[in-house]
Design an enzyme around this catalytic site. Structure first.
Site, PDB file in Angstrom:
ATOM      1  N   SER A  55       0.809  -1.211   0.000  1.00 39.38           N
ATOM      2  CA  SER A  55       0.000   0.000   0.000  1.00 39.38           C
ATOM      3  C   SER A  55       0.844   1.265   0.000  1.00 39.38           C
ATOM      4  O   SER A  55       1.662   1.476   0.907  1.00 39.38           O
ATOM      5  CB  SER A  55      -0.911  -0.011   1.234  1.00 39.38           C
ATOM      6  OG  SER A  55      -1.459   1.256   1.479  1.00 39.38           O
ATOM      7  N   GLY A  56       0.623   2.123  -0.984  1.00 41.50           N
ATOM      8  CA  GLY A  56       1.333   3.395  -1.007  1.00 41.50           C
ATOM      9  C   GLY A  56       1.016   4.255   0.194  1.00 41.50           C
ATOM     10  O   GLY A  56       1.890   4.922   0.756  1.00 41.50           O
ATOM     11  N   LEU A  57      -0.259   4.254   0.616  1.00 39.72           N
ATOM     12  CA  LEU A  57      -0.642   5.019   1.799  1.00 39.72           C
ATOM     13  C   LEU A  57       0.064   4.487   3.038  1.00 39.72           C
ATOM     14  O   LEU A  57       0.600   5.252   3.845  1.00 39.72           O
ATOM     15  CB  LEU A  57      -2.162   4.972   1.984  1.00 39.72           C
ATOM     16  CG  LEU A  57      -2.686   5.571   3.302  1.00 39.72           C
ATOM     17  CD1 LEU A  57      -2.319   7.036   3.423  1.00 39.72           C
ATOM     18  CD2 LEU A  57      -4.193   5.373   3.411  1.00 39.72           C
ATOM     19  N   ASP A  67       0.843  10.801   1.417  1.00 43.03           N
ATOM     20  CA  ASP A  67       0.754   9.923   0.249  1.00 43.03           C
ATOM     21  C   ASP A  67       0.522  10.785  -0.987  1.00 43.03           C
ATOM     22  O   ASP A  67      -0.557  10.794  -1.579  1.00 43.03           O
ATOM     23  CB  ASP A  67      -0.385   8.923   0.452  1.00 43.03           C
ATOM     24  CG  ASP A  67      -0.524   7.941  -0.707  1.00 43.03           C
ATOM     25  OD1 ASP A  67       0.453   7.775  -1.458  1.00 43.03           O
ATOM     26  OD2 ASP A  67      -1.631   7.375  -0.860  1.00 43.03           O
ATOM     27  N   ASP A  94       1.013  -1.073  -5.173  1.00 46.60           N
ATOM     28  CA  ASP A  94       0.400   0.213  -5.484  1.00 46.60           C
ATOM     29  C   ASP A  94       1.498   1.115  -6.061  1.00 46.60           C
ATOM     30  O   ASP A  94       2.380   1.568  -5.338  1.00 46.60           O
ATOM     31  CB  ASP A  94      -0.179   0.799  -4.195  1.00 46.60           C
ATOM     32  CG  ASP A  94      -0.787   2.169  -4.376  1.00 46.60           C
ATOM     33  OD1 ASP A  94      -0.840   2.650  -5.522  1.00 46.60           O
ATOM     34  OD2 ASP A  94      -1.214   2.754  -3.361  1.00 46.60           O
ATOM     35  N   ASP A  96       1.068   4.040  -7.662  1.00 46.34           N
ATOM     36  CA  ASP A  96       0.613   5.417  -7.847  1.00 46.34           C
ATOM     37  C   ASP A  96       0.320   5.684  -9.328  1.00 46.34           C
ATOM     38  O   ASP A  96      -0.368   4.909  -9.972  1.00 46.34           O
ATOM     39  CB  ASP A  96       1.640   6.383  -7.274  1.00 46.34           C
ATOM     40  CG  ASP A  96       1.768   6.258  -5.756  1.00 46.34           C
ATOM     41  OD1 ASP A  96       0.805   5.802  -5.125  1.00 46.34           O
ATOM     42  OD2 ASP A  96       2.827   6.603  -5.216  1.00 46.34           O
ATOM     43  N   GLU A 123      -2.611   4.274 -11.456  1.00 48.12           N
ATOM     44  CA  GLU A 123      -3.828   5.083 -11.489  1.00 48.12           C
ATOM     45  C   GLU A 123      -3.720   6.180 -12.547  1.00 48.12           C
ATOM     46  O   GLU A 123      -2.621   6.651 -12.863  1.00 48.12           O
ATOM     47  CB  GLU A 123      -4.125   5.668 -10.109  1.00 48.12           C
ATOM     48  CG  GLU A 123      -3.037   6.529  -9.531  1.00 48.12           C
ATOM     49  CD  GLU A 123      -3.256   6.790  -8.047  1.00 48.12           C
ATOM     50  OE1 GLU A 123      -3.777   7.885  -7.725  1.00 48.12           O
ATOM     51  OE2 GLU A 123      -2.904   5.916  -7.227  1.00 48.12           O
ATOM     52  N   LYS A 129       0.642  12.553  -7.859  1.00 47.12           N
ATOM     53  CA  LYS A 129      -0.744  12.322  -7.456  1.00 47.12           C
ATOM     54  C   LYS A 129      -0.972  12.774  -6.019  1.00 47.12           C
ATOM     55  O   LYS A 129      -0.031  13.074  -5.271  1.00 47.12           O
ATOM     56  CB  LYS A 129      -1.096  10.838  -7.612  1.00 47.12           C
ATOM     57  CG  LYS A 129      -0.172   9.820  -6.905  1.00 47.12           C
ATOM     58  CD  LYS A 129      -0.289   9.709  -5.396  1.00 47.12           C
ATOM     59  CE  LYS A 129      -1.600   9.231  -4.848  1.00 47.12           C
ATOM     60  NZ  LYS A 129      -1.652   7.755  -4.748  1.00 47.12           N
ATOM     61  N   ASN A 131      -3.399  11.422  -2.614  1.00 48.01           N
ATOM     62  CA  ASN A 131      -4.224  10.318  -2.145  1.00 48.01           C
ATOM     63  C   ASN A 131      -5.699  10.577  -2.420  1.00 48.01           C
ATOM     64  O   ASN A 131      -6.192  11.688  -2.238  1.00 48.01           O
ATOM     65  CB  ASN A 131      -3.994  10.112  -0.638  1.00 48.01           C
ATOM     66  CG  ASN A 131      -4.782   8.936  -0.109  1.00 48.01           C
ATOM     67  OD1 ASN A 131      -5.953   9.076   0.243  1.00 48.01           O
ATOM     68  ND2 ASN A 131      -4.146   7.782  -0.033  1.00 48.01           N
ATOM     69  N   SER A 132      -6.394   9.540  -2.839  1.00 45.02           N
ATOM     70  CA  SER A 132      -7.773   9.684  -3.313  1.00 45.02           C
ATOM     71  C   SER A 132      -8.740  10.171  -2.250  1.00 45.02           C
ATOM     72  O   SER A 132      -9.806  10.724  -2.580  1.00 45.02           O
ATOM     73  CB  SER A 132      -8.261   8.346  -3.873  1.00 45.02           C
ATOM     74  OG  SER A 132      -7.454   7.925  -4.946  1.00 45.02           O
ATOM     75  N   ARG A 167      -6.091   1.619 -12.690  1.00 43.19           N
ATOM     76  CA  ARG A 167      -6.962   2.155 -11.625  1.00 43.19           C
ATOM     77  C   ARG A 167      -7.695   3.401 -12.145  1.00 43.19           C
ATOM     78  O   ARG A 167      -7.055   4.378 -12.543  1.00 43.19           O
ATOM     79  CB  ARG A 167      -6.126   2.479 -10.395  1.00 43.19           C
ATOM     80  CG  ARG A 167      -6.865   3.132  -9.255  1.00 43.19           C
ATOM     81  CD  ARG A 167      -6.007   3.061  -8.023  1.00 43.19           C
ATOM     82  NE  ARG A 167      -6.221   4.173  -7.113  1.00 43.19           N
ATOM     83  CZ  ARG A 167      -5.601   4.323  -5.939  1.00 43.19           C
ATOM     84  NH1 ARG A 167      -4.707   3.411  -5.561  1.00 43.19           N
ATOM     85  NH2 ARG A 167      -5.851   5.362  -5.187  1.00 43.19           N
ATOM     86  N   HIS A 198     -12.384   2.973  -8.364  1.00 45.44           N
ATOM     87  CA  HIS A 198     -12.177   3.530  -7.031  1.00 45.44           C
ATOM     88  C   HIS A 198     -13.291   4.533  -6.727  1.00 45.44           C
ATOM     89  O   HIS A 198     -13.749   5.259  -7.613  1.00 45.44           O
ATOM     90  CB  HIS A 198     -10.822   4.233  -6.970  1.00 45.44           C
ATOM     91  CG  HIS A 198     -10.224   4.283  -5.598  1.00 45.44           C
ATOM     92  ND1 HIS A 198     -10.707   3.558  -4.536  1.00 45.44           N
ATOM     93  CD2 HIS A 198      -9.168   4.996  -5.113  1.00 45.44           C
ATOM     94  CE1 HIS A 198      -9.976   3.801  -3.462  1.00 45.44           C
ATOM     95  NE2 HIS A 198      -9.038   4.681  -3.787  1.00 45.44           N
TER      96      HIS A 198
END
Length: 531
Positions: A55-57, A67, A94, A96, A123, A129, A131-132, A167, A198
């Site tokens: 996980s990138g987060l 992130d 992940d 990114d 993504e 980027k 974080n979403s 993604r 997502h």
């Protein structure tokens, strides 16, 4: 089984991606969960998840940074690699937005594939980027640009197994369902092995509508971080193939650690939380200690099973010789790795590879201060002698519970030094030659001028022999009498213990007087000059 339990893992360079492909090919949903270190990956595997999400987060949070593409590809790759090396389930990374343009994506694919990663998720956001789930800027890349990244990714991989997951962030950016579907179809056409839809709302309805309208055979991946009321089974029935629980390990850890730390400070001790935290045995198991112990038993001589050597105090009147480094080197030439010495006048000049033990007044105290778990034996060298490596090697190889070096070069009937310990042996001497028995020579007694030789200041003991040595040392301590190694040998003979003799004619020096030390210094200088 994993490295963290009992068995060595398979080769993830080939099996990780293949396993992920097989999981996608079988009926039912694939469930993976986020991790940011090998320990978390092993917990995920042990819990029964089908794979691990690098996980990138989680990785960013574990480094204390947002992130937002702060960490480099190399940093995130290093974490993903460590996860793949720790478990036997596939690891999906992940990645990114691919760390740049198509050139960066191709480099990324080659690096991640070589590291044994099973799949990568890219993504469709602009680099760098955000974080979403962070409000504000969520910029999407043009469809054509992102499709170019996907084609580049598929062109860069060297085996067909690595999965590239596209993604879709259209719902995150507020661009709507039609845009999400349009992007998904374009990404599938560009070669994506799966698409990830997502969303960040609390309701699963947008994701369910996407799944309902998705008609392509390309599988769909979902991440129910915020719409957590729906089950993985329900998502699978709606058409999702893989469910990622992306950051729950990190968040659970934050909550548990925060509560634990507060409890320790509040209670001023750890008793209140001990039954709620993992025991050390669980930590050791997750580290892979069972496998390491098995390998240790199979490939490595246990430390307690190695012979040790200890240089013990000699006669109290002997001056400091300053030859501990030379004696240590001689012991190592006899293949004795563990060398220690009681701290004395020359402790400051002790080599770094010699363990200094607490100072003792005599050999008796030194013996009593040693532990008794040296299963393969103990070699004691008196501090008032120097013994070369070859005699020590023969002493170690002699066998038996107790063996000593005996210098027989002068033979019987010779007036010996006053500080010598004369010994009578059971070997037979004729015309300057000696023959021992079938099992070697044995010391019969401490004797005077009729003795066959003299104790050369070194003795070897099995575990049983060392136990006997401790007994006579304890008796001396109880009687309040000090003793040298020669005195302890005398006590062993008086107590009826069998003592083997390794007969030598050279290879040792007394270091009991200033004249002895001057002679030794001259001999060492001559030897070094000759070399």
């Amino acid at each position: 089984m994993t490295t963290g339990t009992t068995e060595a893992r398979g080769d993830h360079r080939t099996t990780g991606a293949r396993q992920l492909r097989d999981l996608f090919a079988r009926p039912g949903t694939v469930r993976i969960i986020g991790a940011h270190n090998p320990l978390g990956a092993r917990l995920a595997e042990r819990a029964g998840f089908d794979g691990v999400w690098s996980s990138g987060l989680e990785v960013s949070a574990s480094q204390g940074v947002p992130d937002t593409d702060i960490l480099t590809m190399s940093e995130l790759l290093a974490t993903a690699t460590s996860l793949a090396a720790a478990v036997d389930v596939p690891v999906v990374a992940d990645c990114d937005a691919g760390y740049g343009n198509a050139h960066n994506v191709m480099n990324m694919i080659r690096r991640y594939e070589a590291a044994g990663i099973a799949g990568v998720s890219i993504e469709d956001k602009r680099f760098p980027k955000v974080n979403s789930f962070i409000p504000g800027r969520q910029e999407l890349a043009p469809i054509a640009e992102f499709c170019g990244k996907l084609r580049a990714a598929k062109a860069a991989q060297t085996t067909p197994d690595l999965m590239v997951i596209a993604r879709i962030e259209a719902l995150i950016a507020g661009w709507g369902m039609d845009e999400a579907l349009r992007r998904g179809e374009a990404y599938a056409a560009a070669g994506a092995d799966a698409v990830l839809i997502h969303a960040k709302g609390t309701s699963p309805e947008p994701v369910l509508r996407f799944l309902e309208r998705w008609t392509l055979p390309t599988p769909v991946v979902v991440v129910p971080t915020t719409y957590h009321t729906i089950t993985a089974t329900e998502l699978a029935e709606a058409g999702a193939k893989m469910v990622i629980y992306a950051n729950h390990g990190l968040r659970a850890g934050i909550a548990a650690v925060t509560e634990t730390f507060a409890s320790i400070l509040r209670d001023d001790r750890t008793t209140g939380i001990e039954d709620r935290i993992a025991p050390l045995s669980t930590v050791f198991d997750l580290q892979g200690m069972p496998l390491q112990k098995r390998h240790e038993a199979e490939f490595i001589t246990p430390y307690a099973g190695r012979a040790r050597a200890v240089v013990v105090p000699g006669r109290p009147t002997a001056p400091a010789a300053g030859l501990l480094a030379e004696q240590s080197a001689a012991l190592r030439r006899a293949d004795i790795e563990s060398v220690s010495a009681t701290a004395g006048d020359d402790a400051a000049r002790a080599p770094q590879d010699v363990t200094l033990l607490p100072a003792q007044a005599d050999a008796t105290g030194a013996v009593l201060a040693l532990d008794d778990d040296a299963l393969s034996g103990t070699v004691l060298v008196s501090g008032d002698v120097f013994v070369e490596g070859e005699p020590l090697r023969r002493l170690v190889a002699a066998g038996g519970d107790i063996a000593v070096l005996v210098d027989v070069s002068d033979g019987p009937g010779v007036e010996r030094r006053a500080d010598a310990l004369p010994l009578t042996l059971d070997s037979t001497a004729r015309g300057g030659r000696r023959l021992g028995g079938a099992s070697g020579s044995e010391v019969l007694a401490v004797a005077g001028p009729e003795a066959d030789g003299e104790f050369a200041g070194a003795a070897a003991f099995s575990a049983q022999g060392f136990a006997a040595l401790r007994q006579v040392a304890e008796k001396r301590r109880a009687d309040g009498t000090e003793g040298t190694l020669a005195d302890l040998l005398t006590d062993l003979l008086a107590a009826g213990h069998r003592v083997g003799a390794v007969e030598i004619g050279s290879g040792w020096l007394e270091l009991r007087t200033a004249q002895d030390i001057a002679r030794a210094t001259e001999l060492f200088a001559t030897r070094e000059g000759g070399q």
